[in-house]
Design an enzyme around this catalytic site. Sequence first.
Site, PDB file in Angstrom:
ATOM      1  N   ARG A  94       4.900   6.946  -4.133  1.00  0.00           N
ATOM      2  CA  ARG A  94       5.723   7.210  -2.955  1.00  0.00           C
ATOM      3  C   ARG A  94       5.945   5.917  -2.166  1.00  0.00           C
ATOM      4  NH1 ARG A  94       4.963   7.140   1.911  1.00  0.00           N
ATOM      5  NH2 ARG A  94       6.354   8.116   3.410  1.00  0.00           N
ATOM      6  N   TRP A  95       7.034   5.232  -2.523  1.00  0.00           N
ATOM      7  CA  TRP A  95       7.412   4.054  -1.752  1.00  0.00           C
ATOM      8  C   TRP A  95       8.793   4.262  -1.157  1.00  0.00           C
ATOM      9  CZ3 TRP A  95       6.621   0.592  -6.623  1.00  0.00           C
ATOM     10  CH2 TRP A  95       7.565   0.907  -7.598  1.00  0.00           C
ATOM     11  N   LEU A  96       8.975   3.839   0.071  1.00  0.00           N
ATOM     12  CA  LEU A  96      10.258   3.977   0.738  1.00  0.00           C
ATOM     13  C   LEU A  96      11.205   2.893   0.249  1.00  0.00           C
ATOM     14  CD1 LEU A  96       9.075   4.842   4.352  1.00  0.00           C
ATOM     15  CD2 LEU A  96       9.566   6.370   2.446  1.00  0.00           C
ATOM     16  N   ILE A 106       0.865  -1.179   0.000  1.00  0.00           N
ATOM     17  CA  ILE A 106       0.000   0.000   0.000  1.00  0.00           C
ATOM     18  C   ILE A 106       0.902   1.230   0.000  1.00  0.00           C
ATOM     19  CG2 ILE A 106      -1.853   1.260   1.167  1.00  0.00           C
ATOM     20  CD1 ILE A 106      -2.782  -1.451   0.311  1.00  0.00           C
ATOM     21  N   ASP A 153      -0.049  14.071   7.094  1.00  0.00           N
ATOM     22  CA  ASP A 153       0.213  12.645   7.243  1.00  0.00           C
ATOM     23  C   ASP A 153      -0.209  12.138   8.619  1.00  0.00           C
ATOM     24  OD1 ASP A 153       1.567  10.600   5.394  1.00  0.00           O
ATOM     25  OD2 ASP A 153       2.426  10.134   7.346  1.00  0.00           O
ATOM     26  N   ARG A 192      10.825  -0.874   1.069  1.00  0.00           N
ATOM     27  CA  ARG A 192       9.554  -1.544   0.820  1.00  0.00           C
ATOM     28  C   ARG A 192       9.668  -2.475  -0.390  1.00  0.00           C
ATOM     29  NH1 ARG A 192       7.131  -1.189   5.603  1.00  0.00           N
ATOM     30  NH2 ARG A 192       6.612   0.934   6.229  1.00  0.00           N
ATOM     31  N   GLY A 193       8.775  -3.470  -0.418  1.00  0.00           N
ATOM     32  CA  GLY A 193       8.859  -4.493  -1.449  1.00  0.00           C
ATOM     33  C   GLY A 193       8.787  -3.953  -2.861  1.00  0.00           C
TER      34      GLY A 193
END
Length: 495
Positions: free
Chosen positions: A189-191, A175, A287, A194-195
Amino acid sequence: MKYRDLRDFLSLLEQRGELKRISQPIDPYLEMTEIADRTLRAGGPALLFENPKGYNMPVLCNLFGTAKRVAMGMGQEDVSALRDVGKLLAFLKEPDPPKGFRDLFDKLPKFKQVLNMPTKCLSSAPCQEQVWEGEDVDLSRIPVMHCWPEDAAPLVSWGLTVTRGPHKERQNLGIYRQQVLGKNKLIMRWLSHRGGALDYQEWCEAHPGERFPVAVALGADPATILAAVTPVPDTLSEYAFAGLLRGHKTEVVKCLSNSLEVPASAEIVLEGYIEQGEMAPEGPYGDHTGYYNEIDSFPVFTVTHITQRKDAIYHSTYTGRPPDEPAVMGVALNEVFVPILQKQFPEIVDFYLPPEGCSYRLAVVTIKKQYAGHAKRVMMGVWSFLRQFMYTKFVIVCDDDINARDWNDVIWAITTRMDPSRDTVLIENTPIDYLDFASPVSGLGSKMGLDATNKWPAETPREWGRPIKMDEEVRARVDAIWDELAIFSDKETKR
């Protein structure tokens, strides 16, 4: 509790008074956030905005606005039953070798349960009943919420992102929030840990210059959404685990433009790609911390196809100062985490993520202390064992006579059993949530462990205090005459 898809789940919620339909025109720009926030803080129902201003598509909010609804989404009737889900995950993550034939026989149902839950791939699916591609792709058809006054743009919040690394058979589900950039572009926006981000990084290394396929499912069934945020063992796919939760196999369908498989019953699916090197500044956005985050660059997701069900529902949420949906989900998933941690650290009695701590930033652990330095070992274990806790900034460890979920108990333990110098562990330059603006460097900061346990002789040369406790015979005598004393008019006053 069994259901097939989001619509089936909503019907169950409505039957139980857990869903409120709102027919009045409500604006996705700010108004939905205000209504959803007030409802969630009052412990209210999921909300279906049937007439968003300017749109023909209803918007679903607050689906996971109570811990009970999170439990229902995971196929359970009560939050306490999530401990059983955690025990199953703990077993699957690290199965105990059978101690004999009888033990093997007892374990077979668990293995059979998992083996019977592979995905079922369909040739056609509800999520592809309507298709837009090429110039017809237009994200402005979807009533994406603009949640807070200073947000940069509308934000897709419940996008179940499907990716696959170049050397992996298993897909990753995650997510990740996505800023609307244009009619066919979003910012992913993925860190970095993360997968999805790891799959993308591996793709860039294996296929320089080639487009990375991505699919985003909006309005997937609750079990699949929750499986994506649960510590599922690497040997088990999120789709298979979702099948275990809802009681039947997850049905998927291949995307029209790539080989990724998406939930067949999803309300909307965005198909497309990330062009290597195409980045855009994302944010600011309000956030889960209760603040606007800073601007940073992330990959751009180009949408080539939008497929959807007839009369599609857009599933959305907002994030803000707790309580919000992530905080509520954290409270429920807390019960899943406890057995997993206890499997690795049997001395753990309880584990608690207070919702005020923004879902994961502070943890309280109670243990059966067995030796000097034990609390520090548990701190290190919490930070390192599950990916979900790599961003936990504060870990408080107490003895098992303390209720981890009662701040009166925890604060008493901190103030009476801790020396700030001796019992505080500080670790610098550790991974920290990019959204944590308090850290000195984006993505890198410190962690603090608080040892609020009773100290053993090896930990202090001083005689340790003994807790005050009334004589039990005296308590019994006072219990016998308490009502006669009539000190309080309320007879239900605790003794």
